[in-house]
Write an enzyme that holds these catalytic residues in place. Structure first.
Site, short mmCIF file in Angstrom:
data_model
loop_
_atom_site.label_atom_id
_atom_site.label_comp_id
_atom_site.label_asym_id
_atom_site.label_seq_id
_atom_site.Cartn_x
_atom_site.Cartn_y
_atom_site.Cartn_z
N GLY A 1 1.36 -0.97 0.01
CA GLY A 1 0.36 0.19 0.04
C GLY A 1 1.07 0.83 -0.32
CG HIS B 1 -0.75 0.87 7.51
ND1 HIS B 1 0.81 0.44 8.36
CD2 HIS B 1 0.30 1.65 6.89
CE1 HIS B 1 1.55 0.87 7.81
NE2 HIS B 1 1.69 1.52 5.86
CD GLU B 2 -1.31 2.14 2.92
OE1 GLU B 2 -0.54 3.44 3.09
OE2 GLU B 2 -0.26 1.85 2.89
CG HIS C 1 0.28 7.25 5.86
ND1 HIS C 1 1.19 6.80 6.70
CD2 HIS C 1 0.94 5.47 5.73
CE1 HIS C 1 2.30 5.90 7.22
NE2 HIS C 1 1.92 5.15 6.18
CB CYS D 1 5.50 1.57 7.40
SG CYS D 1 5.51 3.81 6.87
CG LEU D 2 6.65 0.86 2.12
CD1 LEU D 2 6.24 1.47 0.34
CD2 LEU D 2 7.46 -0.05 1.86
CD GLN E 1 3.61 5.85 3.03
OE1 GLN E 1 2.58 5.34 2.19
NE2 GLN E 1 4.15 4.87 3.60
O1 GNR Z 1 4.26 -2.77 2.16
C1 GNR Z 1 3.64 -2.45 3.79
N1 GNR Z 1 2.80 -3.52 3.84
C2 GNR Z 1 2.58 -3.39 5.39
C3 GNR Z 1 1.96 -4.73 5.88
C4 GNR Z 1 1.21 -4.48 7.10
C5 GNR Z 1 0.26 -3.55 7.34
C6 GNR Z 1 0.33 -2.64 6.45
C7 GNR Z 1 1.31 -2.67 5.53
S1 GNR Z 1 1.18 -0.88 4.61
C8 GNR Z 1 3.14 -1.14 3.96
C9 GNR Z 1 3.53 -0.89 2.94
C10 GNR Z 1 3.18 1.24 3.33
O2 GNR Z 1 3.76 1.58 4.42
N2 GNR Z 1 2.17 1.85 3.43
O3 GNR Z 1 2.22 3.14 4.53
NI NI Z 2 2.72 3.03 5.72
#
Ligand code: GNR
Ligand code: NI
Length: 167
Positions: free
Chosen positions: A46, A133-134, A137, A91-92, A51
């Protein structure tokens, strides 16, 4: 198409509240395409526009094994949720850190798609986690906010060290 630069925690720009998209025009579609490419390249499941330093309410998600089920969600909102599940999140914007977080097990989501159409869908499991999660953000939140102060401090120190090695 360009790979976009991803902001790193604790960059204060990750704390901005993203603005709703008022029109799905060519600029929005170009951003969506660049975000998808950046997510697949990372690789991640995601990515939120925040980001890549664009404060608009846009996310892309693909939790499929084949990496061929891209979901583009504009102005996404969770209208119903139920249950709970704990998943190890990464998270990236917080590279190399993986910690368990509790979120809803199932969500009902409304958003606008890449063609500007209203969509409603249910999600559960990893997809529900990733979408939540997104959306976090877009509201200036990062998954480490759910961890203890002690863990947050350790993560900040570890990322500082990584940054110094990279320079
Ligand atoms: O790549 C991602 N893996 C992930 C794994 C478990 C829960 C959420 C994520 S999202 C993350 C990519 C990211 O940072 N999206 O904002
Ligand atoms: Ni993230």
């Amino acid at each position: 198409m360009p790979i976009l630069n991803i902001l790193r925690y604790p960059d204060p720009k990750l704390r901005r509240i993203a603005e709703p998209v008022t029109q799905v025009d060519a600029a929005v579609r170009t951003l969506v395409d660049d975000m998808a490419e950046t997510m697949y390249h990372a690789p991640g499941i995601g990515l939120a526009a925040i980001q890549v330093d664009v404060p608009w309410r846009i996310i892309v998600v693909d939790v499929s094994e084949q990496r061929n089920e891209l979901l583009t969600l504009i102005n996404p909102r969770i209208v119903e949720q139920e249950g709970a599940q704990v998943m190890e999140e990464g998270c990236l914007s917080v590279p190399g850190i993986f910690e368990p977080v509790e979120r809803a097990r199932r969500i009902l989501l409304r958003a606008i798609d890449r063609e500007g159409r209203e969509l409603e869908r249910e999600a559960e499991g990893l997809l529900a986690v990733c979408i939540a999660h997104e959306i976090d953000h877009l509201d200036g939140k990062v998954f480490v906010d759910y961890l203890s102060r002690l863990k947050q401090n350790r993560i900040r120190k570890k990322l500082d060290k990584q940054e110094k090695i990279a320079m």
